[in-house]
Design a protein around this motif. Structure first.
Motif, PDB file in Angstrom:
ATOM      1  N   MET A 220       0.824  -1.201   0.000  1.00  0.00           N
ATOM      2  CA  MET A 220       0.000   0.000   0.000  1.00  0.00           C
ATOM      3  C   MET A 220       0.865   1.260   0.000  1.00  0.00           C
ATOM      4  O   MET A 220       0.575   2.199  -0.719  1.00  0.00           O
ATOM      5  N   LEU A 221       1.905   1.264   0.779  1.00  0.00           N
ATOM      6  CA  LEU A 221       2.767   2.432   0.863  1.00  0.00           C
ATOM      7  C   LEU A 221       3.440   2.731  -0.477  1.00  0.00           C
ATOM      8  O   LEU A 221       3.579   3.884  -0.867  1.00  0.00           O
ATOM      9  N   ALA A 222       3.834   1.693  -1.205  1.00  0.00           N
ATOM     10  CA  ALA A 222       4.474   1.890  -2.515  1.00  0.00           C
ATOM     11  C   ALA A 222       3.515   2.582  -3.480  1.00  0.00           C
ATOM     12  O   ALA A 222       3.925   3.445  -4.255  1.00  0.00           O
ATOM     13  N   ALA A 223       2.245   2.223  -3.438  1.00  0.00           N
ATOM     14  CA  ALA A 223       1.253   2.850  -4.317  1.00  0.00           C
ATOM     15  C   ALA A 223       1.083   4.329  -3.960  1.00  0.00           C
ATOM     16  O   ALA A 223       0.995   5.179  -4.850  1.00  0.00           O
ATOM     17  N   GLU A 224       1.053   4.633  -2.673  1.00  0.00           N
ATOM     18  CA  GLU A 224       0.926   6.026  -2.244  1.00  0.00           C
ATOM     19  C   GLU A 224       2.144   6.841  -2.671  1.00  0.00           C
ATOM     20  O   GLU A 224       2.013   7.997  -3.070  1.00  0.00           O
ATOM     21  N   CYS A 225       3.304   6.248  -2.591  1.00  0.00           N
ATOM     22  CA  CYS A 225       4.532   6.939  -3.024  1.00  0.00           C
ATOM     23  C   CYS A 225       4.496   7.222  -4.518  1.00  0.00           C
ATOM     24  O   CYS A 225       4.892   8.302  -4.957  1.00  0.00           O
ATOM     25  N   ARG A 226       4.015   6.286  -5.294  1.00  0.00           N
ATOM     26  CA  ARG A 226       3.923   6.484  -6.739  1.00  0.00           C
ATOM     27  C   ARG A 226       2.951   7.608  -7.077  1.00  0.00           C
ATOM     28  O   ARG A 226       3.207   8.415  -7.972  1.00  0.00           O
ATOM     29  N   ILE A 227       1.833   7.643  -6.369  1.00  0.00           N
ATOM     30  CA  ILE A 227       0.852   8.707  -6.594  1.00  0.00           C
ATOM     31  C   ILE A 227       1.453  10.063  -6.229  1.00  0.00           C
ATOM     32  O   ILE A 227       1.285  11.048  -6.956  1.00  0.00           O
ATOM     33  N   MET A 228       2.181  10.109  -5.122  1.00  0.00           N
ATOM     34  CA  MET A 228       2.819  11.359  -4.702  1.00  0.00           C
ATOM     35  C   MET A 228       3.850  11.825  -5.727  1.00  0.00           C
ATOM     36  O   MET A 228       3.912  13.008  -6.066  1.00  0.00           O
ATOM     37  N   VAL A 229       4.648  10.909  -6.239  1.00  0.00           N
ATOM     38  CA  VAL A 229       5.640  11.250  -7.256  1.00  0.00           C
ATOM     39  C   VAL A 229       4.945  11.766  -8.514  1.00  0.00           C
ATOM     40  O   VAL A 229       5.379  12.753  -9.116  1.00  0.00           O
ATOM     41  N   LEU A 230       3.859  11.138  -8.916  1.00  0.00           N
ATOM     42  CA  LEU A 230       3.103  11.577 -10.079  1.00  0.00           C
ATOM     43  C   LEU A 230       2.552  12.988  -9.862  1.00  0.00           C
ATOM     44  O   LEU A 230       2.638  13.840 -10.751  1.00  0.00           O
ATOM     45  N   CYS A 231       2.006  13.248  -8.680  1.00  0.00           N
ATOM     46  CA  CYS A 231       1.481  14.580  -8.367  1.00  0.00           C
ATOM     47  C   CYS A 231       2.583  15.635  -8.419  1.00  0.00           C
ATOM     48  O   CYS A 231       2.389  16.724  -8.965  1.00  0.00           O
ATOM     49  N   LEU A 232       3.734  15.323  -7.859  1.00  0.00           N
ATOM     50  CA  LEU A 232       4.852  16.265  -7.877  1.00  0.00           C
ATOM     51  C   LEU A 232       5.353  16.514  -9.297  1.00  0.00           C
ATOM     52  O   LEU A 232       5.756  17.636  -9.633  1.00  0.00           O
ATOM     53  N   MET A 233       5.310  15.487 -10.126  1.00  0.00           N
ATOM     54  CA  MET A 233       5.726  15.642 -11.510  1.00  0.00           C
ATOM     55  C   MET A 233       4.771  16.592 -12.252  1.00  0.00           C
ATOM     56  O   MET A 233       5.211  17.502 -12.962  1.00  0.00           O
TER      57      MET A 233
END
Length: 95
Positions: free
Chosen positions: A1-14
């Motif tokens: 679950m944490l990996a998915a949240e990190c990916r979403i955060m990276v996408l948002c920052l991008m």
């Protein structure tokens, strides 16, 4: 679950950084400025400041005889300037 949240955060920052780059590029190309937090003109605003400026905008939806009417409130000249620099597709969101 944490990996998915990190990916979403990276996408948002991008997306955030792409929007900032796009606005700064257009300001430079058009030789335009927008006011910073102190009201001074800048060609390098942060998206955090731009998003903060857009927080005061609201949408009022009224209904009369079964027909809904949408109206954008608190739009100022600086908002339209930023939207026009970003592109027509951004302006159309507020029309």
């Amino acid at each position: 679950m944490l990996a998915a949240e990190c990916r979403i955060m990276v996408l948002c920052l991008m997306i955030y950084s792409i929007a900032e780059w796009k606005l700064r590029t257009k300001l430079e190309e058009e030789n335009e400025t927008v006011p910073d937090q102190k009201g001074k003109p800048t060609k390098r605003p942060t998206m955090r400041w731009i998003f903060f400026k857009f927080q005061e905008i609201t949408e009022l939806i009224t209904q009369k005889k079964g027909k809904a009417k949408s109206e954008i409130l608190n739009m100022e000249e600086i908002h339209w300037k930023i939207l026009s620099l970003m592109g027509e597709e951004y302006e159309n969101i507020y029309l």
